[in-house]
Design an enzyme around this catalytic site. Structure first.
Site, PDB file in Angstrom:
ATOM      1  N   CYS A 245       0.870  -1.194   0.000  1.00 25.02           N
ATOM      2  CA  CYS A 245       0.000   0.000   0.000  1.00 25.02           C
ATOM      3  C   CYS A 245       0.901   1.237   0.000  1.00 25.02           C
ATOM      4  CB  CYS A 245      -0.950   0.001   1.186  1.00 25.02           C
ATOM      5  SG  CYS A 245      -1.789  -1.578   1.476  1.00 25.02           S
ATOM      6  N   ALA A 246       1.804   1.299  -0.965  1.00 23.71           N
ATOM      7  CA  ALA A 246       2.982   2.155  -0.883  1.00 23.71           C
ATOM      8  C   ALA A 246       2.752   3.609  -1.265  1.00 23.71           C
ATOM      9  CB  ALA A 246       4.081   1.582  -1.774  1.00 23.71           C
ATOM     10  N   PRO A 248       1.723   7.477  -1.604  1.00 23.35           N
ATOM     11  CA  PRO A 248       2.470   8.144  -2.679  1.00 23.35           C
ATOM     12  C   PRO A 248       3.965   7.874  -2.699  1.00 23.35           C
ATOM     13  CG  PRO A 248       2.036   9.687  -0.919  1.00 23.35           C
ATOM     14  CD  PRO A 248       1.324   8.414  -0.529  1.00 23.35           C
ATOM     15  N   GLY A 249       4.494   7.143  -1.695  1.00 25.77           N
ATOM     16  CA  GLY A 249       5.841   6.639  -1.875  1.00 25.77           C
ATOM     17  C   GLY A 249       6.914   7.168  -0.956  1.00 25.77           C
ATOM     18  N   CYS A 361      -2.089   5.835   9.662  1.00 27.46           N
ATOM     19  CA  CYS A 361      -2.184   7.255  10.029  1.00 27.46           C
ATOM     20  C   CYS A 361      -3.581   7.510  10.610  1.00 27.46           C
ATOM     21  CB  CYS A 361      -1.900   8.155   8.835  1.00 27.46           C
ATOM     22  SG  CYS A 361      -2.969   7.888   7.399  1.00 27.46           S
TER      23      CYS A 361
END
Length: 430
Positions: A245-246, A248-249, A361
């Site tokens: 679930c990377a 925006p990186g 988050c």
């Protein structure tokens, strides 16, 4: 022939005052968030499609975001000046919210604030909107310095974390927070800004990031300090790391910069585009797999697996105040089910003796603490691996049980950080 009616400098039936299109876009944004449950950023392209310039789009976003920060207090003012309460979804209420937040929080002159919203209620109760606004302005209405959180959110967080956290959250949402930068090279230092951790700088809200030295060369990327913690707990490595679930990186970039051979997995093609853009700008090598982690399978187990699971995102409310009005208990429950499935699959992809870092988050225990307890109860081959001295930035606490939980109030004097749950576990060796 009768003369057209004048309304504060606007001819009724004539052209809209300058600036009205941006207010129409702000109305569409608020409707998307409050009535349809959409994310503010996701709704922005469609809501502002009729605007011709970046400044107007920025203004529409600023009005909508500030309205969402101040919504309970704006509604309290409106209700204090009406004999009969306006429905929550009434266009008159939306127009008053937009006018009042401009005049009371964004510094717009009152005559301009009301003139640009009256066209939003054409064919509706214009006199009511004009009268309520005028009554409040003449009465020197004001918004409190510390906003009021939505009642349901405050109640939920009070039950989970106590009154002190709720008060800190209210202070945190009063204004957009500072911007954190993660550095590709910890020794690179052309930006004169505070550093709260290795490879970190903090710049003021509103900074033109693309104008900072080193941007074009890929020297840094935007990433909240709390969001940088999960990858910090994997440290340096020369083996394979899976970032699930990377997009925006930011964490992918951290892992690649730390020497890991990273495969970044994300289900969204559009979000993966940001991964590719970041990879090109940073010139950091990693592989990208466009796939749902509930269907995808790695070629082999990895010594490092990072799961930054999709969640309600209530922890990023300082930057995205719309989450306070969208992330109701049903959303939290649905996301918790998804997280449990992802975490169960990801655990199987950790090589014997390897490390799994799980993060969200979110400020909801169902999306953090409860997930870890469930994993440890189901998998005797995993044990908690608490942070050790020097792994976390100063001021970031480790709980008595050995995981990391940042809350509103964490690092408050230095500008705060997002709300995160982070836990590191290790799989037993074969």
């Amino acid at each position: 022939m009768a003369r057209p009616q004048q309304v504060r400098g606007q001819v009724k039936g004539g052209p809209d005052p300058l600036g009205t299109p941006a207010r129409r876009a702000a109305l569409r944004l608020l409707d998307a968030v409050l009535r349809r449950g959409e994310a503010l950023e996701a709704a922005l392209p469609m809501a502002t499609r009729a605007l011709h310039g970046g400044p107007d789009r920025g203004l529409a976003h600023a009005i909508a975001a500030e309205t969402l920060r101040r919504l309970p207090d704006l509604d309290a003012l409106i209700d204090s000046a009406t004999r009969q309460r306006l429905p929550d979804d009434a266009k008159a209420r939306f127009a008053l919210r937009i006018a009042l937040v401009q005049a009371l929080s964004l510094g717009t002159p009152p005559h301009a604030a009301i003139a640009t919203v009256l066209p939003l209620v054409d064919g509706g109760p214009r006199k009511l909107v004009h009268g309520v606004f005028g009554t409040l302005i003449r009465g020197e209405a004001a918004l409190p310095a510390v906003p009021t959180l939505p009642a349901a959110v405050a109640e939920r967080w009070r039950a989970a974390w106590g009154e002190e956290m709720v008060e800190a959250a209210a202070r945190a949402i009063a204004a957009p927070p500072p911007i954190d930068l993660s550095l590709r090279d910890p020794d690179w230092d052309p930006i004169d800004a505070p550093s709260l951790a290795p490879a970190h700088r903090r710049v003021p809200s509103g900074t033109d990031i693309a104008a900072l030295p080193g941007y074009d060369e890929g020297a840094f990327w935007v990433q909240d300090l709390a969001a940088s913690l999960p990858a910090r707990l994997l440290g340096h490595g020369d083996g394979t790391a899976l970032d699930l679930c990377a997009a925006p990186g930011g964490k992918t970039l951290q892992l690649a910069a730390a020497g890991w051979r990273v495969t970044a997995v994300d289900a969204s093609e559009s979000r993966a585009a940001r991964l590719r853009d970041n990879r090109a700008r940073m010139a950091l090598p990693f592989d990208i797999a466009i796939a749902d982690v509930l269907d995808w399978q790695p070629d082999a187990p990895a010594p490092a697996v990072l799961v930054d699971a999709p969640c309600s995102a209530t922890g990023i409310f300082r930057r995205h105040p719309d989450v306070l009005h969208r992330a109701h208990p049903g959303v939290v429950a649905d996301m918790a089910q998804v997280q449990a499935r992802i975490l169960s699959r990801a655990a199987d992809w950790v090589a014997p003796g390897g490390t799994l870092v799980y993060a969200t988050c979110s400020l909801e225990p169902a999306e953090g603490e409860d997930q870890l307890d469930r994993l440890l109860a189901a998998r005797a081959d995993f044990t908690l691996a608490p942070p050790v001295a020097g792994e976390l930035p100063p001021g970031i606490p480790t709980t008595d049980r050995g995981w990391v939980r940042t809350l509103p109030g964490t690092l408050e004097e230095a500008g705060g950080c997002d709300g995160f749950f982070i836990a590191r576990v290790r799989r037993a060796s074969a």
